[in-house]
Design a protein around this motif. Structure first.
Motif, PDB file in Angstrom:
ATOM      1  N   LYS A 251       0.824  -1.209   0.000  1.00  0.00           N
ATOM      2  CA  LYS A 251       0.000   0.000   0.000  1.00  0.00           C
ATOM      3  C   LYS A 251       0.859   1.260   0.000  1.00  0.00           C
ATOM      4  N   HIS A 252       1.863   1.305   0.865  1.00  0.00           N
ATOM      5  CA  HIS A 252       2.701   2.494   0.952  1.00  0.00           C
ATOM      6  C   HIS A 252       3.507   2.697  -0.326  1.00  0.00           C
ATOM      7  N   ARG A 255       1.005   3.922  -3.116  1.00  0.00           N
ATOM      8  CA  ARG A 255       0.585   5.301  -2.859  1.00  0.00           C
ATOM      9  C   ARG A 255       1.730   6.277  -3.131  1.00  0.00           C
ATOM     10  N   GLY A 256       2.927   5.879  -2.762  1.00  0.00           N
ATOM     11  CA  GLY A 256       4.077   6.744  -3.006  1.00  0.00           C
ATOM     12  C   GLY A 256       4.357   6.940  -4.479  1.00  0.00           C
ATOM     13  N   ALA A 258       1.927   6.778  -6.802  1.00  0.00           N
ATOM     14  CA  ALA A 258       0.729   7.291  -7.465  1.00  0.00           C
ATOM     15  C   ALA A 258       0.346   8.692  -7.023  1.00  0.00           C
ATOM     16  N   ARG A 259       0.799   9.131  -5.849  1.00  0.00           N
ATOM     17  CA  ARG A 259       0.363  10.408  -5.304  1.00  0.00           C
ATOM     18  C   ARG A 259       1.560  11.269  -4.942  1.00  0.00           C
ATOM     19  N   PRO A 275       3.427  10.771 -11.510  1.00  0.00           N
ATOM     20  CA  PRO A 275       3.133   9.433 -10.955  1.00  0.00           C
ATOM     21  C   PRO A 275       3.499   8.332 -11.940  1.00  0.00           C
ATOM     22  N   ARG A 278      -0.932   4.279 -11.474  1.00  0.00           N
ATOM     23  CA  ARG A 278      -2.288   4.744 -11.223  1.00  0.00           C
ATOM     24  C   ARG A 278      -3.030   3.635 -10.494  1.00  0.00           C
ATOM     25  N   LEU A 279      -3.584   3.949  -9.330  1.00  0.00           N
ATOM     26  CA  LEU A 279      -4.279   2.944  -8.539  1.00  0.00           C
ATOM     27  C   LEU A 279      -5.603   2.600  -9.215  1.00  0.00           C
ATOM     28  N   ARG A 282     -10.553  -0.149  -5.444  1.00  0.00           N
ATOM     29  CA  ARG A 282     -10.273  -0.450  -4.050  1.00  0.00           C
ATOM     30  C   ARG A 282      -9.672  -1.856  -3.944  1.00  0.00           C
ATOM     31  N   ARG A 303      -4.383  -5.903  -4.420  1.00  0.00           N
ATOM     32  CA  ARG A 303      -4.232  -4.505  -4.838  1.00  0.00           C
ATOM     33  C   ARG A 303      -3.747  -4.480  -6.283  1.00  0.00           C
ATOM     34  N   ALA A 305      -2.576  -1.901  -9.684  1.00  0.00           N
ATOM     35  CA  ALA A 305      -2.171  -0.584 -10.166  1.00  0.00           C
ATOM     36  C   ALA A 305      -1.721  -0.701 -11.618  1.00  0.00           C
TER      37      ALA A 305
END
Length: 313
Positions: A251-252, A255-256, A258-259, A275, A278-279, A282, A303, A305
């Motif tokens: 997750k980290h 997110r790192g 993508a954001r 980025p 892209r996630l 959910r 997950r 992406a």
């Protein structure tokens, strides 16, 4: 357990997530017993390719028996921390359209008493995914300091009775080396004052030691950045995790990638952020029907992406 008895987790969801088509170039970085890999191959056309990796020699042997004659399939013995090296070897770095990590231990590994992964089967206390590499669980359990054992159980098993169990292990091995799965499980059971409902008291201890012996979190930390390099723009990454320590890292990382990072106040101009992932949606869990058919899937989390066109620097 043979390959036919193995049930791949979240199979339909993985195939959809990876968007496997006739011309796909897919890497199954954790072949296991080939449930996902076989379904992927069935969707490939003549120009499609699959690279299957696994650090377990028994899994590699299974892959060669089942898929080795298929010219679209390449099989490698190695950890997913060697992902880019293996992709380089096959000329697919930057061309991969789908990449799968199915983390943790496989059902065949758990069911094989001789592998020493499970407290449910009497066997040598080994736990190595690659029995030719590293030290066994027995070597570590009989040689580690009490403080180190407690730290590993607490950090990798999230075991609240880590100190009690570590003390019991040190006391027991002073009399006789701890060499089997049952011996360790009994020591843990005697040391734990209360039980979690529906869970064997040895569950967290065995998880923690297995993660340590196989360097699972370090391997994951090394592999995830390589996904950025091997995936083509528009390529998909799918990761199935089975406990919070794995999922938190995934997750980290995503997110790192993508954001844009949160910056402290007072910075007048934020640096440009491009980025690289892209996630997609959910996190997905197995359906109630799948959990009934395959109870081991109940803790799985998927997950997904998609690689953007941002270059890897």
């Amino acid at each position: 357990m043979n390959g036919a008895a193995h049930i791949p987790v979240l199979l339909d969801e993985v195939l959809q997530a990876l968007n496997v088509g006739p011309e796909s170039v897919v890497v199954d970085a954790t072949y296991g017993r080939g449930g996902h890999a076989e379904a992927i191959v069935n969707r490939l056309g003549e120009s499609g390719r699959l690279l299957a990796l696994d650090r377990d020699p028994e899994a590699v042997a299974d892959a060669r028996r089942r898929l080795g004659a298929d010219p679209r399939v390449a099989i490698e013995h190695g950890s997913f921390s060697q992902l880019q090296k293996r992709c380089d070897r096959h000329g697919i770095t930057g061309r991969v359209t789908g990449l799968l990590f199915d983390l943790g231990v496989s059902s065949p590994q758990l069911e094989a008493a001789a592998r020493g992964f499970s407290f449910r089967h009497e066997g040598p206390l080994d736990m190595r995914m690659d029995p030719s590499a590293g030290i066994s669980a027995a070597e570590w359990v009989n040689g580690a300091e009490e403080d180190e054992i407690a730290r590993v159980l607490r950090e990798y098993g999230e075991e609240r009775f880590a100190r009690r169990i570590a003390r019991a292990i040190v006391r027991a091995r002073a009399t006789q080396p701890i060499e089997t799965t049952r011996a360790l499980a009994e020591i843990v059971a005697d040391a734990v004052p209360t039980r979690e409902r529906g869970q064997d008291p040895a569950t967290r201890t065995f998880q923690a030691i297995r993660i340590l012996i196989n360097r699972e979190l370090e391997e994951l930390d090394a592999a995830l950045p390589q996904a950025v390099r091997v995936l083509a723009p528009g390529g998909r990454l799918a990761v199935i995790s089975f406990h919070s320590l794995e999922d938190r890292r995934v997750k980290h990382f995503l997110r790192g990638e993508a954001r844009a990072p949160e910056l402290p106040p007072g910075i007048p101009v934020a640096p440009a952020f491009h980025p690289r992932f892209r996630l997609l949606g959910r996190p997905l869990r197995p359906s109630a029907d799948e959990m009934r058919r395959n109870p081991r899937s109940r803790s799985a989390l998927l997950r997904v992406a998609e690689r953007t066109e941002a270059p890897y620097v």
